[in-house]
Design an enzyme around this catalytic site. Structure first.
Site, PDB file in Angstrom:
ATOM      1  N   HIS A   1       0.875  -1.177   0.000  1.00 19.66           N
ATOM      2  CA  HIS A   1       0.000   0.000   0.000  1.00 19.66           C
ATOM      3  C   HIS A   1       0.919   1.236   0.000  1.00 19.66           C
ATOM      4  CE1 HIS A   1      -2.753   2.962   1.870  1.00 19.66           C
ATOM      5  NE2 HIS A   1      -3.748   2.153   1.578  1.00 19.66           N
TER       6      HIS A   1
ATOM      7  N   ASP B   1       3.142  -4.268   8.121  1.00 19.80           N
ATOM      8  CA  ASP B   1       1.933  -3.472   7.977  1.00 19.80           C
ATOM      9  C   ASP B   1       0.749  -4.406   8.241  1.00 19.80           C
ATOM     10  OD1 ASP B   1      -0.321  -2.168   7.140  1.00 19.80           O
ATOM     11  OD2 ASP B   1       0.415  -1.679   5.131  1.00 19.80           O
TER      12      ASP B   1
ATOM     13  N   GLN C   1      -4.419  -4.824   7.269  1.00 21.60           N
ATOM     14  CA  GLN C   1      -5.428  -5.755   6.757  1.00 21.60           C
ATOM     15  C   GLN C   1      -5.424  -7.089   7.498  1.00 21.60           C
ATOM     16  OE1 GLN C   1      -7.703  -4.797   4.752  1.00 21.60           O
ATOM     17  NE2 GLN C   1      -6.795  -2.912   3.960  1.00 21.60           N
TER      18      GLN C   1
ATOM     19  N   LYS D   1     -10.355   0.053  10.914  1.00 23.57           N
ATOM     20  CA  LYS D   1     -10.619  -1.120  10.079  1.00 23.57           C
ATOM     21  C   LYS D   1     -11.021  -2.326  10.935  1.00 23.57           C
ATOM     22  CE  LYS D   1      -7.126   0.126   6.604  1.00 23.57           C
ATOM     23  NZ  LYS D   1      -7.828   0.738   5.478  1.00 23.57           N
TER      24      LYS D   1
ATOM     25  N   CYS E   1      -4.862   2.632  -3.436  1.00 26.10           N
ATOM     26  CA  CYS E   1      -3.583   3.114  -2.902  1.00 26.10           C
ATOM     27  C   CYS E   1      -2.463   2.120  -3.177  1.00 26.10           C
ATOM     28  CB  CYS E   1      -3.684   3.406  -1.408  1.00 26.10           C
ATOM     29  SG  CYS E   1      -4.822   4.737  -1.036  1.00 26.10           S
TER      30      CYS E   1
END
Lengths: 141, 418
Positions: free
Chosen positions: B134, B211, B214, B237, B375
């Site tokens: 991303h 990261d 997600q 999220k 993104c």
């Protein structure tokens, strides 16, 4: 707000049969604009002689709204004096902000079809993309 | 057999209908159709308990934290630090000092780049990323490379959307200072083998940043078991409010780092000549933080933990398989990525329909899906597509909603004659 109010027949027709579409190796000025939101890129190329837009082409990939608006833009601009073209871009922007009636720019009676875009604010950027690219071309003159 | 106890049928999956009752925003009609919210990779909806937690804070406890002796400030501080403990348990961080509250994953990654990166990465060093990142785990490192003169290297992708792990050893050198990569792709859904990559990074002495934007909302993530150096994720999220999130960092790394933002609360003492820093984690929390939001993130973490992250993950796995199967039945539809280990993020295009137009038709059918490059422009360039349409699932999504998606796509095909 229905799909048909956004994607009117005229728009779908310009999308599927874009006018003045294609590369323009003979054109002196070209500018490529991107819409980072959707990844679309659109190139507008023009030739100018005696202060008039004598040739105009567009190419690239985009959604139905951006492609149809680009197609209509090229039809509107072909043969126009450069100064007039500049003010038409401004008028189009005012129309897409809802500040001006569409009739002013609508000689062929087709531009009215883009009015539906005003009900879908996130799509206004798509409609304006080609007009922005033309303005950049004209700025380069 | 007259008094046999009738055992309830064992429910393998989640009680999704009951879960849906917890999310007020799901119960509405959009353009006259029941909402099918399939844009969870962008942000999740919020359960009533989270909405209430934020409101309750403002109605009863609103005060600044770590500052005053009065009762409200004390309550606010207790709740705010309590939320930190909840987040610590959720990712199994060993100590609360390792959990820095941020506004989200982007801020967490930038914090690492601006502090650890500027202090440790020099000209001639290498930064290893992947082609599926991303922008938020890409652009900050590009800036660091510009400032420091370090070189960016990229781990590429196989055709199925998994990482080319066979290249990993060749890309990792003594010059590699950091390996930063996503746990789960926000476009392809690929779940990366985190432990394996982290171990490889550590073998050459590099630091590993994951990261987790997600992954943390969708599966159990154990920062210690994976031996992560840094883990960044966003609260919004995972059923929490916008403006909430956290960065996990190993204590000795955080301790050696300079502060990120400077101001109130992050200092221990200030004179006109200089200042000394507050203890961890407050060293990295300058100014008044997102108090209400982080407290409500704590509530979101409780909510998810009560359901159980294994159960959330299992539900999404089942629904993803269902969605992939149903989408596969549509002629001209191409799904990007077919990793064997994948989560509920499904990006696709339909031949002859621009994703923007497709998402517009879906919206008319009440289906919230995303169109664009999500993104991840370099990844889309690699896919040879300027954009794609994305449906992303969460614990409250149902097969009916997948069917609404399929119906919407079929309608778009008819409408555009594709």
């Amino acid at each position: 707000m229905s799909l048909e109010s956004l994607y009117q027949q005229i728009i779908l027709d310009h999308y599927k049969n874009p006018r003045n579409f294609g590369e323009a190796p003979g054109c002196a000025v070209s500018v490529e604009h991107e819409n980072p939101l959707c990844g679309d890129h659109l190139k507008v190329a023009i030739n100018v002689a005696d202060g008039h837009i004598t040739e105009i082409k567009f190419s690239g990939k985009g959604c139905a709204i951006s492609q149809a608006s680009a197609s209509m833009m090229t039809e509107t601009m072909k043969g126009r004096p450069v100064e007039e073209a500049r003010s038409l871009v401004e008028e189009f922007r005012r129309m897409m902000r809802g500040d001006q009636e569409f009739a002013a720019l609508d000689e062929a009676g087709e531009m009215e079809a883009l009015k539906g875009v005003l009900q879908f604010p996130v799509r206004i950027k798509c409609a304006v993309l080609a007009w922005d690219a033309l303005e950049s071309c004209l700025r380069g003159l | 057999m007259t008094s046999a106890v009738v055992l309830p049928t064992k429910t393998v999956g989640l009680d999704v209908e009951r879960i849906r009752d917890d999310f007020p925003a799901l119960h509405q009609r959009v353009n006259g159709k029941p909402l099918a919210y399939l844009d969870n990779a962008a942000t999740s909806q919020k359960p009533q308990v989270v909405i209430d937690a934020e409101r309750d804070y403002f109605e009863h406890d609103n005060a600044n934290v770590h500052r005053a002796v009065h009762t409200l400030s004390s309550r606010a501080t207790l709740a705010y630090e309590g939320a930190r403990d909840k987040v610590r348990r959720f990712i199994n961080a060993p100590v609360r000092e390792s959990v820095v509250f941020t506004r989200g994953a982007t801020e967490g990654i930038n914090l690492v780049v601006y502090t650890w990166g500027r202090g440790n990465v020099q000209e001639g060093d290498e930064i290893l990323l992947t082609e599926m990142e991303h922008h938020s785990n890409l652009v900050p490192w590009q800036l660091l490379a510009q400032w420091s003169g370090a070189t960016l290297r990229y781990l590429g992708l196989r055709p199925d959307g998994t990482l080319r792990l066979e290249d990993l050893d060749a890309l990792l050198t003594r010059r590699t200072k950091v390996v930063a990569f996503t746990h789960m792709s926000n476009v392809l859904g690929t779940i990366n083998p985190v432990a394996e990559i982290v171990a490889a990074a550590h073998r050459v002495g590099a630091v590993a940043l994951v990261d987790g934007a997600q992954s943390v909302p969708h599966m159990p993530v154990d920062a210690q078991a994976l031996d992560l150096d840094f883990l960044a994720f966003s609260g919004h999220k995972m059923c929490g409010p916008t403006g909430s999130g956290a960065l996990y960092g190993k204590r000795h790394l955080l301790e050696a780092m300079d502060p990120f933002l400077a101001g109130g609360d992050m200092i221990s003492s200030v004179s006109l000549e200089g200042a000394t820093w507050n203890e961890l984690p407050w060293k990295f929390e300058a100014g008044t933080p997102s108090i209400a939001q982080q407290i409500a993130l704590g509530t979101a973490v409780d909510y998810l933990s009560d359901i159980g992250m294994e159960a959330v993950f299992a539900h999404e796995q089942e629904l993803t398989a269902y969605a992939l199967d149903r989408l596969g039945s549509i002629p001209g539809l191409e799904v990007y990525g077919s990793a064997p280990q994948r989560g509920g993020v499904i990006s696709f295009n339909v031949e002859g329909i621009h994703p923007h137009d497709l998402a517009q038709v879906l919206d008319q059918e009440g289906v919230a899906a995303r169109a664009g490059n999500h993104c991840a422009q370099p990844l889309h360039r690699r896919l040879g597509q300027p954009a794609s349409c994305r449906a992303s699932l969460y614990l409250y999504n149902t097969e009916d909603e997948v069917e609404a998606l399929v119906r919407g796509i079929r309608l778009a095909k008819t409408f555009f004659g594709a």
